[in-house]
Design a protein around this motif. Structure first.
Motif, PDB file in Angstrom:
ATOM      1  N   ASP A  86      68.267 -24.846  33.324  1.00 46.61           N
ATOM      2  CA  ASP A  86      68.314 -23.537  32.666  1.00 46.61           C
ATOM      3  C   ASP A  86      67.343 -23.532  31.490  1.00 46.61           C
ATOM      4  N   TYR A  87      66.150 -23.027  31.723  1.00 48.88           N
ATOM      5  CA  TYR A  87      65.132 -23.001  30.678  1.00 48.88           C
ATOM      6  C   TYR A  87      65.581 -22.194  29.468  1.00 48.88           C
ATOM      7  N   HIS A  88      66.236 -21.068  29.703  1.00 49.45           N
ATOM      8  CA  HIS A  88      66.627 -20.194  28.605  1.00 49.45           C
ATOM      9  C   HIS A  88      67.672 -20.851  27.695  1.00 49.45           C
ATOM     10  N   ILE A 107      67.920 -24.079  27.182  1.00 52.57           N
ATOM     11  CA  ILE A 107      67.173 -25.081  26.420  1.00 52.57           C
ATOM     12  C   ILE A 107      66.372 -24.414  25.312  1.00 52.57           C
ATOM     13  N   ALA A 108      65.742 -23.280  25.634  1.00 54.74           N
ATOM     14  CA  ALA A 108      64.956 -22.555  24.632  1.00 54.74           C
ATOM     15  C   ALA A 108      65.835 -22.097  23.472  1.00 54.74           C
ATOM     16  N   ARG A 120      62.762 -32.011  36.169  1.00 55.52           N
ATOM     17  CA  ARG A 120      62.910 -30.607  35.806  1.00 55.52           C
ATOM     18  C   ARG A 120      63.281 -30.474  34.332  1.00 55.52           C
ATOM     19  N   HIS A 167      60.286 -31.070  32.106  1.00 59.98           N
ATOM     20  CA  HIS A 167      59.393 -29.912  32.153  1.00 59.98           C
ATOM     21  C   HIS A 167      59.934 -28.774  31.293  1.00 59.98           C
ATOM     22  N   ASN A 168      61.212 -28.455  31.444  1.00 62.20           N
ATOM     23  CA  ASN A 168      61.803 -27.338  30.707  1.00 62.20           C
ATOM     24  C   ASN A 168      61.825 -27.581  29.205  1.00 62.20           C
ATOM     25  N   VAL A 169      62.176 -28.812  28.797  1.00 59.40           N
ATOM     26  CA  VAL A 169      62.250 -29.115  27.371  1.00 59.40           C
ATOM     27  C   VAL A 169      60.868 -29.029  26.737  1.00 59.40           C
ATOM     28  N   GLU A 201      58.243 -27.409  27.794  1.00 58.86           N
ATOM     29  CA  GLU A 201      57.758 -26.033  27.818  1.00 58.86           C
ATOM     30  C   GLU A 201      58.419 -25.220  26.703  1.00 58.86           C
ATOM     31  N   ALA A 202      59.720 -25.423  26.512  1.00 63.23           N
ATOM     32  CA  ALA A 202      60.424 -24.714  25.435  1.00 63.23           C
ATOM     33  C   ALA A 202      59.887 -25.121  24.068  1.00 63.23           C
TER      34      ALA A 202
END
Length: 323
Positions: free
Chosen positions: A85-87, A89-90, A123, A126-128, A130-131
């Motif tokens: 869940d990218y959001h 993490i963001a 994954r 990548h998400n962390v 990118e955030a």
């Protein structure tokens, strides 16, 4: 005196995120960072509710330093995180000047397979990253990797296997897949993913390649230990305690001279008595036995001189001048 034990206050109101904060290292980092004056976002993958839920309130009590009472409570925020869940993490890293990024791998080799490592850790990395790249206040990411992302080069059975191993080495992906070293594969792939994103997005990142964390609950089934006899024979089997590892993370974040990768361990298992001590730690109920005649003293091939220099700089406050 270890640097992390000092109630220094270099934070100047900064916010940092510890993700995943649920394990022993996460708890130790939250404690140190609060004591040093930071506002801490403790992000936990297993948290079901949000920051206002009863589960989060219980976690807040666990994370607060012992004996601190409510002194640090106003600087501790608990977040839900999910590697997919990218959001989420963001939300956890928003407004933070630093992120301590770690993934608590399964404690049992049976739960650690190729699909799990490629789907979750890669994954999440990548998400962390990118955030973090999208967070304006971000100054540095400290990425927790593993010694297993360094030592499985495929050279252990060669005559030149005495060559030193340091932070410049990478585990060979084909070798890890061939021998089903899923923990090493996970850490190598996730760290490479993190470095690729950091360089592409201009994120200042430092990696801590940790030895086997000797925390309560550690057993011989831990996936790090798959191939342990080969690591011992090659002189690259290492362990680290949580206090030293947490101090190294704080140093990597605060030291302006920190860069690249750092091998982090405070014990190299190279003697028969060391191997027996580790075995007893992993299986305390097993009968104690003297070192086997088949074991011999192994020359240590792995070095962490780069980290030792960083820790000296951190303790002294003198940067870039210690040789």
């Amino acid at each position: 005196m270890c640097p992390g034990s000092v109630d220094a206050a270099p934070a100047a109101g900064k916010s940092v995120c510890v993700m995943d904060a649920a394990g022993p290292l996460g708890h130790a980092l939250v404690d140190r960072l609060l004591r040093r004056g930071y506002t801490v976002h403790a992000a936990t993958y297993g948290l079901g509710g949000d920051d206002g839920g009863a589960e989060a309130a219980a976690l807040r009590k666990q994370y607060l330093p012992r004996g601190a009472g409510d002194a640090y409570g106003h600087r501790l925020k608990v977040f839900r995180a999910d590697p997919f869940d990218y959001h989420a993490i963001a939300d956890a890293v928003r407004g933070c000047a630093g992120v301590f990024c770690m993934f608590n791998t399964p404690d049992d080799q049976a739960q650690c397979d190729e699909l799990t490592v490629e789907e979750e850790e890669v994954r999440a990395a990548h998400n962390v990253l990118e955030a973090c790249a999208q967070t304006d206040a971000m100054e540095r990411v400290v990425f927790t990797s593993s010694v297993t992302a360094v030592v499985w080069t495929g050279d252990a059975d060669k005559e030149d296997g005495h060559l030193a191993v340091d932070e410049r080495c990478w585990s060979d992906l084909a070798f890890c897949r061939k021998f089903k070293l899923w923990h090493a594969l996970a850490k190598t792939l996730s760290e490479k993913t993190a470095w690729a994103l950091a360089m592409d997005r201009g994120v200042d990142m430092v990696a801590i390649n940790a030895g086997l964390l000797t925390a309560p609950g550690l057993t011989a089934a831990h996936p790090y230990l798959k191939g342990a006899p080969d690591m011992y024979a090659a002189g690259v089997l290492t362990t680290v305690d949580v206090d030293f590892l947490a101090d190294a993370h704080v140093a990597a974040y605060e030291c302006p001279t920190a860069y690249g990768r750092y091998l982090c361990f405070n014990n190299a298992v190279c003697r028969p008595e060391d191997a027996v001590k580790l075995a007893q730690m992993l299986s305390p109920a097993a009968p104690r036995s003297p070192p086997s005649d088949e074991l011999k003293v192994i020359p240590q091939r792995i070095q962490n001189k780069k980290l030792n220099k960083l820790m000296l700089e951190f303790a002294s406050g003198v940067y870039g001048k210690l040789d």
